[in-house]
Design an enzyme around this catalytic site. Structure first.
Site, mmCIF file in Angstrom:
data_model
loop_
_atom_site.group_PDB
_atom_site.id
_atom_site.type_symbol
_atom_site.label_atom_id
_atom_site.label_comp_id
_atom_site.label_asym_id
_atom_site.label_seq_id
_atom_site.Cartn_x
_atom_site.Cartn_y
_atom_site.Cartn_z
ATOM 1 N N ASP A 181 5.931 -10.955 24.702
ATOM 2 C CA ASP A 181 7.081 -10.849 25.240
ATOM 3 C C ASP A 181 7.562 -11.585 26.419
ATOM 4 O O ASP A 181 8.141 -10.980 27.487
ATOM 5 C CB ASP A 181 7.820 -9.657 25.177
ATOM 6 C CG ASP A 181 8.006 -8.695 23.946
ATOM 7 O OD1 ASP A 181 7.768 -9.661 22.729
ATOM 8 O OD2 ASP A 181 7.785 -7.528 23.851
ATOM 9 N N THR A 211 10.570 -2.093 34.466
ATOM 10 C CA THR A 211 10.451 -3.472 34.166
ATOM 11 C C THR A 211 11.179 -4.264 35.238
ATOM 12 O O THR A 211 10.796 -5.180 36.019
ATOM 13 C CB THR A 211 10.642 -3.853 32.824
ATOM 14 O OG1 THR A 211 10.011 -3.107 31.729
ATOM 15 C CG2 THR A 211 10.583 -5.446 32.519
ATOM 16 N N ASP A 225 5.754 -9.535 29.666
ATOM 17 C CA ASP A 225 7.243 -9.630 30.222
ATOM 18 C C ASP A 225 7.184 -10.643 31.536
ATOM 19 O O ASP A 225 7.601 -10.014 32.480
ATOM 20 C CB ASP A 225 8.020 -8.439 30.586
ATOM 21 C CG ASP A 225 8.272 -7.462 29.160
ATOM 22 O OD1 ASP A 225 7.756 -7.993 28.179
ATOM 23 O OD2 ASP A 225 8.556 -6.377 29.423
#
Length: 217
Positions: free
Chosen positions: A168, A90, A147
């Site tokens: 998220d 990520t 994300d």
């Protein structure tokens, strides 16, 4: 025409000082102590952008009423491999990474255009990772899926911004203020908007004030 160390123009059509944003960043001196304004003319700029901790006081400035046409975009998934065959994860999937202090951006779109192709792990597509301190974003747009905005650390101010994702899409350890920001979900069913990381129950989290939440998709 322009003082190269204080005002820099980026134009993908060749009419400015640089045709890439990274080229403009690279011209900023290490340990800079004065504001450097990088004016980015409308266009889609496809590059992975990085501002190191040693280059504070940088501003990205787009033209008035052209935020949606001034796009900084890249297409890394967390599951993509780097040159050594190791997954990016990520953290390194971000299209734009800011590690310096006192960064500012106005009327700029930050995007990760990658499309998740698998279920499970590795679908994170970060548009922006902000890891410095005391950054400010005004009328900026953040576009992604999972994300989208990694508000990793520090204290920042997001004012009248647009943040879009599926799940998220605001996350990290930072303690930032989001005021009058529009959070737009493109989840097909449901999904958490924010996922703030706390190491203890006493840790402070982000604060959202007067924020409309919308849904598309």
């Amino acid at each position: 025409m322009y003082a190269i160390r204080h005002v820099i123009v980026v134009d993908t059509n060749g009419g400015g000082n640089f045709s890439t944003v990274q080229g403009a960043i690279d011209m900023v001196p290490e340990h800079n102590t004065q504001r450097v304004k990088i004016y980015i003319l409308p266009g889609t700029i496809r590059e992975k952008i990085y501002i190191p901790i040693t280059k504070p006081y940088i501003s990205f400035i787009g033209q008035m009423n052209h935020t949606s046409r001034t796009i900084l975009t890249w297409h890394d998934l967390a599951s993509d491999k780097n040159q050594y065959g190791i997954a990016l994860e990520t953290y390194n999937s971000a299209s734009v990474t800011i590690e310096s202090d006192y960064f500012c951006a106005t009327r700029i779109t930050f995007e990760n255009s990658a499309v998740p192709v698998r279920r499970g792990q590795g679908n994170q597509v970060v548009a922006l990772r902000i890891a410095g301190d005391k950054a400010m974003f005004y009328k900026a747009r953040f576009l992604g899926k999972q994300d989208t905005l990694l508000d990793e650390s520090g204290t920042h101010f997001f004012y009248k911004c647009f943040i879009q994702g599926r799940v998220d899409f605001v996350f990290g350890r930072a303690r930032s203020l989001y005021k009058e920001c529009h959070l737009n979900s493109i989840a097909k069913r449901s999904g958490a908007i924010a996922a703030h990381h706390r190491d203890s129950p006493d840790d402070l989290s982000n604060v959202f004030i007067h924020f409309p939440v919308g849904k598309q998709g």
